[in-house]
Scaffold this active site. Structure first.
Site, PDB file in Angstrom:
ATOM      1  N   TYR A  16      21.158 -46.141 122.983  1.00  0.00           N
ATOM      2  CA  TYR A  16      20.692 -45.960 121.572  1.00  0.00           C
ATOM      3  C   TYR A  16      19.129 -46.116 121.438  1.00  0.00           C
ATOM      4  O   TYR A  16      18.523 -45.663 120.453  1.00  0.00           O
ATOM      5  CB  TYR A  16      21.565 -46.788 120.754  1.00  0.00           C
ATOM      6  CG  TYR A  16      22.732 -45.936 120.084  1.00  0.00           C
ATOM      7  CD1 TYR A  16      22.347 -44.944 119.317  1.00  0.00           C
ATOM      8  CD2 TYR A  16      23.887 -46.267 120.711  1.00  0.00           C
ATOM      9  CE1 TYR A  16      23.675 -44.371 118.768  1.00  0.00           C
ATOM     10  CE2 TYR A  16      24.950 -45.832 120.043  1.00  0.00           C
ATOM     11  CZ  TYR A  16      25.076 -44.586 119.155  1.00  0.00           C
ATOM     12  OH  TYR A  16      25.982 -43.881 118.689  1.00  0.00           O
ATOM     13  N   MET A  56      26.950 -48.467 114.188  1.00  0.00           N
ATOM     14  CA  MET A  56      28.094 -49.504 114.276  1.00  0.00           C
ATOM     15  C   MET A  56      29.344 -48.560 113.901  1.00  0.00           C
ATOM     16  O   MET A  56      29.614 -48.515 112.862  1.00  0.00           O
ATOM     17  CB  MET A  56      27.800 -50.573 113.511  1.00  0.00           C
ATOM     18  CG  MET A  56      27.162 -51.540 114.066  1.00  0.00           C
ATOM     19  SD  MET A  56      26.743 -53.011 112.914  1.00  0.00           S
ATOM     20  CE  MET A  56      25.751 -52.472 111.618  1.00  0.00           C
ATOM     21  N   HIS A  57      29.512 -47.402 114.474  1.00  0.00           N
ATOM     22  CA  HIS A  57      30.653 -46.402 114.221  1.00  0.00           C
ATOM     23  C   HIS A  57      31.809 -47.087 113.786  1.00  0.00           C
ATOM     24  O   HIS A  57      32.081 -46.921 112.558  1.00  0.00           O
ATOM     25  CB  HIS A  57      30.666 -45.222 115.129  1.00  0.00           C
ATOM     26  CG  HIS A  57      29.131 -44.656 115.451  1.00  0.00           C
ATOM     27  ND1 HIS A  57      28.499 -43.781 114.526  1.00  0.00           N
ATOM     28  CD2 HIS A  57      28.671 -44.465 116.710  1.00  0.00           C
ATOM     29  CE1 HIS A  57      27.426 -43.638 115.326  1.00  0.00           C
ATOM     30  NE2 HIS A  57      27.522 -43.877 116.426  1.00  0.00           N
ATOM     31  N   ASP A  58      32.580 -47.413 114.626  1.00  0.00           N
ATOM     32  CA  ASP A  58      33.907 -47.765 114.864  1.00  0.00           C
ATOM     33  C   ASP A  58      34.163 -49.003 113.907  1.00  0.00           C
ATOM     34  O   ASP A  58      35.164 -48.916 113.160  1.00  0.00           O
ATOM     35  CB  ASP A  58      34.551 -47.716 116.278  1.00  0.00           C
ATOM     36  CG  ASP A  58      34.713 -46.431 116.877  1.00  0.00           C
ATOM     37  OD1 ASP A  58      34.308 -45.383 116.023  1.00  0.00           O
ATOM     38  OD2 ASP A  58      34.873 -46.289 117.981  1.00  0.00           O
TER      39      ASP A  58
END
Length: 328
Positions: free
Chosen positions: A231, A242-244
């Site tokens: 990233y 912080m997708h999930d």
């Protein structure tokens, strides 16, 4: 006392999936009653291994893990994203191999069974491609009426995609499955790139995890070092989206959305440049998103407050997998 809800987690356990799993294990309002894996960041089999090993490290080896679909509904698995998550899916961090095996039922079969076991109370959190969820819908068409809620990390409403200019990875990896899931007769909370890319975990947060006495938090901090390097090319500094874990926190109800219109949504399953795009009807933007008849997809666009402090605080509550033995 905090009410606890049963959760079925469907994942492709890479680094942010590991964060989401750890978050659910630490969240007082969540009881993980089953986990299914699907090919995405890694193959379903590698994802299952990572999940089992993480559960053992966290002292939750009793939670059953089911192997799900290796290939999408159409085509074949593309090999994952080792440049993002490492060759083993968890940033090349080596975990002790868990003794527990995967269960005999498939992930889709597990989801259907749990929906009947916890009718009206089971919460579904899907943070990988939606192949297993689509297969469960084919096994049990009444599934939407059996679960309390479904939260999906995926898509991009107004933001650009991260696999193609318009497509997000989870949806792009199985557009046909995503189309079936969005078209099913249930209310969906979609957690797209619009909000997950705007929610950033910084190096200071990673150092807090590394300094923890929890072996799970330490392992997550090590994994994040790999994730941050990827990233850095996107944000220009070592950090990550912080997708999930954000989808997990929204599913639990621990964080609140500032903007989350309920709109009509579909998925492009064509073979053109739009394949895998989540087509959200955002035309109500200019009128403050008035109610839309028949709309069932709640699209989270922004949060009331920064998510990172809450995530770290929650992860730091994870106790060591093995309690130290007192001396003397």
């Amino acid at each position: 006392m905090t009410a606890t809800s049963p959760f079925y987690l469907d994942c492709d356990t890479g680094i942010d999936d590991a964060l989401a799993l750890a978050y659910l294990l630490a969240a007082p309002a969540a009881e993980v009653v089953g986990i299914g894996t699907v090919s995405g960041n890694v193959s379903a089999a590698v994802g299952a291994r990572n999940t089992l090993d993480l559960l053992q490290l966290a002292g939750h080896a009793h939670i059953p893990v089911a192997l799900g679909a290796h290939d999408p509904l159409a085509g074949s698995f593309g090999g994952g994203a080792p440049w993002v998550h490492g060759g083993n899916g968890i940033g090349e961090v080596a975990l002790t191999t868990a003794a527990a095996p995967v269960v005999e039922e498939s992930a889709a079969e597990m989801l259907v069974r749990l929906a009947h076991l916890y009718p009206g109370t089971l919460k579904v959190l899907a943070i990988g491609p939606l192949t297993n969820i689509a297969e469960a819908l084919q096994l049990e068409p009444a599934l939407p009426s059996l679960v309390e809620s479904i939260t999906v990390m995926g898509g991009a409403a107004l933001a650009p995609g991260n696999i193609t200019p318009v497509a997000e990875a989870n949806i792009h990896n199985d557009p046909e499955a995503a189309a079936l899931v969005l078209a099913a007769g249930w209310d969906i909370t979609l957690v797209p790139l619009d909000v997950t890319m705007a929610s950033v975990l910084e190096e200071t947060h990673r150092q807090e995890l590394l300094a923890s006495c929890s072996p799970v938090a330490q392992a997550l901090g090590e994994m994040l070092g790999y994730y941050f390097r990827f990233y850095e090319g996107i944000y220009g500094r070592p950090c990550s989206a912080m997708h999930d874990p954000l989808a997990a926190a929204l599913a639990v109800g621990a964080v609140k959305a500032a903007s989350a219109p309920v709109v009509r949504a579909a998925v492009d399953t064509s073979d053109g440049p739009g394949r895998g795009q989540t087509v959200c009807d955002m035309r109500g933007l200019y009128a403050g998103y008035p109610p839309v008849k028949g709309a069932r997809c709640r699209v989270v666009l922004s949060l009331e407050e920064d998510f990172a402090p809450h995530l770290v605080e929650t992860l730091l509550t994870l106790r060591p997998a093995v309690e130290p033995v007192p001396i003397g």
